[in-house]
Design a protein around this motif. Structure first.
Motif, PDB file in Angstrom:
ATOM      1  N   ILE A   3       0.826  -1.210   0.000  1.00 46.33           N
ATOM      2  CA  ILE A   3       0.000   0.000   0.000  1.00 46.33           C
ATOM      3  C   ILE A   3       0.857   1.256   0.000  1.00 46.33           C
ATOM      4  N   HIS A   4       1.989   1.213   0.741  1.00 48.59           N
ATOM      5  CA  HIS A   4       2.787   2.428   0.820  1.00 48.59           C
ATOM      6  C   HIS A   4       3.386   2.806  -0.535  1.00 48.59           C
ATOM      7  N   TYR A   5       3.522   1.823  -1.448  1.00 50.88           N
ATOM      8  CA  TYR A   5       3.979   2.143  -2.804  1.00 50.88           C
ATOM      9  C   TYR A   5       2.964   3.047  -3.506  1.00 50.88           C
ATOM     10  N   LEU A   6       1.666   2.775  -3.250  1.00 50.52           N
ATOM     11  CA  LEU A   6       0.624   3.596  -3.851  1.00 50.52           C
ATOM     12  C   LEU A   6       0.706   5.033  -3.328  1.00 50.52           C
ATOM     13  N   ARG A   7       0.902   5.187  -2.019  1.00 54.35           N
ATOM     14  CA  ARG A   7       1.014   6.531  -1.453  1.00 54.35           C
ATOM     15  C   ARG A   7       2.229   7.257  -2.018  1.00 54.35           C
ATOM     16  N   HIS A   8       3.314   6.536  -2.204  1.00 56.22           N
ATOM     17  CA  HIS A   8       4.509   7.158  -2.774  1.00 56.22           C
ATOM     18  C   HIS A   8       4.232   7.677  -4.181  1.00 56.22           C
ATOM     19  N   ALA A   9       3.583   6.840  -4.996  1.00 50.58           N
ATOM     20  CA  ALA A   9       3.315   7.217  -6.388  1.00 50.58           C
ATOM     21  C   ALA A   9       2.363   8.408  -6.458  1.00 50.58           C
ATOM     22  N   VAL A  10       1.322   8.411  -5.622  1.00 45.59           N
ATOM     23  CA  VAL A  10       0.356   9.511  -5.623  1.00 45.59           C
ATOM     24  C   VAL A  10       1.031  10.818  -5.197  1.00 45.59           C
ATOM     25  N   THR A  11       1.898  10.741  -4.217  1.00 46.16           N
ATOM     26  CA  THR A  11       2.602  11.946  -3.753  1.00 46.16           C
ATOM     27  C   THR A  11       3.530  12.488  -4.835  1.00 46.16           C
ATOM     28  N   VAL A  12       4.255  11.614  -5.517  1.00 45.07           N
ATOM     29  CA  VAL A  12       5.122  12.054  -6.615  1.00 45.07           C
ATOM     30  C   VAL A  12       4.288  12.693  -7.715  1.00 45.07           C
ATOM     31  N   ALA A  13       3.134  12.110  -8.018  1.00 47.54           N
ATOM     32  CA  ALA A  13       2.257  12.671  -9.047  1.00 47.54           C
ATOM     33  C   ALA A  13       1.751  14.055  -8.640  1.00 47.54           C
ATOM     34  N   LEU A  43       3.910  -3.832 -11.675  1.00 43.71           N
ATOM     35  CA  LEU A  43       2.736  -3.598 -12.517  1.00 43.71           C
ATOM     36  C   LEU A  43       3.012  -3.856 -13.992  1.00 43.71           C
ATOM     37  N   GLY A  44       4.279  -3.771 -14.369  1.00 47.08           N
ATOM     38  CA  GLY A  44       4.639  -3.944 -15.772  1.00 47.08           C
ATOM     39  C   GLY A  44       4.287  -2.747 -16.632  1.00 47.08           C
ATOM     40  N   ILE A  45       4.247  -1.548 -16.001  1.00 41.13           N
ATOM     41  CA  ILE A  45       3.951  -0.329 -16.756  1.00 41.13           C
ATOM     42  C   ILE A  45       4.944   0.761 -16.375  1.00 41.13           C
ATOM     43  N   ARG A  46       5.006   1.796 -17.199  1.00 42.62           N
ATOM     44  CA  ARG A  46       5.810   2.972 -16.880  1.00 42.62           C
ATOM     45  C   ARG A  46       4.862   4.041 -16.363  1.00 42.62           C
ATOM     46  N   ILE A  47       5.053   4.456 -15.104  1.00 41.02           N
ATOM     47  CA  ILE A  47       4.152   5.440 -14.504  1.00 41.02           C
ATOM     48  C   ILE A  47       4.628   6.858 -14.766  1.00 41.02           C
ATOM     49  N   GLU A  60      -0.540   5.654 -19.204  1.00 44.13           N
ATOM     50  CA  GLU A  60      -0.848   4.552 -18.283  1.00 44.13           C
ATOM     51  C   GLU A  60      -0.750   5.029 -16.845  1.00 44.13           C
ATOM     52  N   GLY A  61       0.221   5.912 -16.595  1.00 39.66           N
ATOM     53  CA  GLY A  61       0.403   6.444 -15.254  1.00 39.66           C
ATOM     54  C   GLY A  61      -0.786   7.261 -14.785  1.00 39.66           C
ATOM     55  N   LYS A  62      -1.353   8.076 -15.673  1.00 42.08           N
ATOM     56  CA  LYS A  62      -2.522   8.881 -15.325  1.00 42.08           C
ATOM     57  C   LYS A  62      -3.683   7.981 -14.895  1.00 42.08           C
ATOM     58  N   GLU A  63      -3.903   6.908 -15.641  1.00 41.99           N
ATOM     59  CA  GLU A  63      -4.980   5.979 -15.312  1.00 41.99           C
ATOM     60  C   GLU A  63      -4.702   5.286 -13.978  1.00 41.99           C
ATOM     61  N   PHE A  64      -3.429   4.895 -13.776  1.00 44.29           N
ATOM     62  CA  PHE A  64      -3.063   4.214 -12.535  1.00 44.29           C
ATOM     63  C   PHE A  64      -3.281   5.111 -11.315  1.00 44.29           C
ATOM     64  N   ILE A  65      -2.890   6.379 -11.405  1.00 42.17           N
ATOM     65  CA  ILE A  65      -3.008   7.297 -10.267  1.00 42.17           C
ATOM     66  C   ILE A  65      -4.469   7.486  -9.868  1.00 42.17           C
TER      67      ILE A  65
END
Length: 305
Positions: A3-13, A43-47, A60-65
């Motif tokens: 879960i903390h990976y998701l928070r990291h990605a959202v914060t970077v975004a 995930l096998g994607i570039r965010i 793909e990153g926009k959709e993931f966020i």
């Protein structure tokens, strides 16, 4: 996937920068970069794509966020609803644009609580309030914007799947020391202000600074400008430097008395500032946040135009 990976990605975004997000998360930059790389590998994607200004979301990153923010909001909602019930501890996570009124309101609210409580009250920039709620750092936020910023903040909130609910408006006023040369003037013009030093909130990534050039049709530059990032220091500068002033909304009278400050009107400026709640769409607020929200609206009816 952690879960903390998701928070990291959202914060970077939200910050569009690894370094700024790392500072906000109190992490080393290499560790945050590795977290993002691990998530992308899983995930096998570039965010994100790096650029000269920081990072940019891929398609793909926009959709993931969007999905990540939705998941985090649901997790936070579950924690607020069930963990609080289990240990009978009230939890409040709230971010607000700088406001002495809101700080005093929360203090008075906490004095009446008999249960144990854990409170995270973050006073920050209007822009970061939205990021805090979007990333789950805070359950609810109170932001502030001017007429000219309304469209920007509305679009930003919608893009992050948040509700922005205006509840009060203020007349923009001048804040200065009671020893300021203009403190006893009955009429203050922009031209008169041009000889003095303007204090400005040095907010990161604010779309428009609230300065006379933005509030009036004709630009009258001030002699000096000081950008300050902390409200305590801001009040100190205003009280100790008698040639300074700033544009603001109404300030708590007790705070004015403590720092020896006064509020003055400028007849040439007729600009409104708006207060608005920020909270996630499709998510129930905790009972505590609902109570605080009602108290804030009640106070707004008494103190603001």
């Amino acid at each position: 996937m952690e879960i903390h990976y998701l928070r990291h990605a959202v914060t970077v975004a939200n910050y569009e920068s690894i370094s700024k997000a790392a500072k906000y998360l109190h992490m080393a930059q290499p560790n945050l970069s590795n977290s993002i790389k691990t998530l992308e590998t899983d995930l096998g994607i570039r965010i994100f794509i790096r650029n000269s200004k920081g990072v940019q979301l891929t398609e793909e990153g926009k959709e993931f966020i969007i999905y990540a923010e939705s998941i985090l909001q649901q997790i936070d909602s579950l924690e607020a609803r069930y963990f609080t019930q289990q240990d009978e501890t009230i939890r409040i996570r709230m971010s607000v644009a700088r406001s002495s009124h809101l700080a005093m309101l929360l203090i008075n609210y906490l004095k009446k609580i008999t249960l144990s409580y854990t409170v995270h009250f973050k006073e920050t920039t209007a822009f970061e309030v939205i990021n805090d709620v979007a990333s789950g750092v805070s359950e609810i936020g109170v932001t502030k914007y001017s007429n000219s910023q309304k469209e920007y903040f509305t679009q930003l909130a919608n893009r992050k799947n948040l509700i922005i609910e205006p509840f009060a408006k203020h007349q923009s006023v001048l804040l200065m020391s009671q020893n300021h040369p203009l403190a006893n003037s009955k009429k203050i013009t922009l031209e008169m202000l041009s000889e003095f030093t303007e204090i400005i909130h040095g907010d990161f990534k604010e779309p428009i600074s609230l300065t006379p050039s933005r509030l009036a049709n004709n630009m009258v530059p001030t002699k000096n400008k000081i950008f300050i990032y902390d409200r305590g220091s801001l009040m100190l500068f205003l009280s100790q430097m008698n040639d300074t002033f700033m544009w603001t909304a109404n300030t708590n009278q007790g705070l004015l008395n403590n720092y020896g400050l006064v509020e003055k009107n400028c007849q040439e400026v007729d600009s409104k500032l708006y207060d608005a709640f920020i909270y996630p769409k499709n998510k129930l607020l905790s009972n505590e946040c609902k109570e605080i929200k009602s108290l804030i609206k009640e106070q707004a009816k008494k103190n603001f135009i």
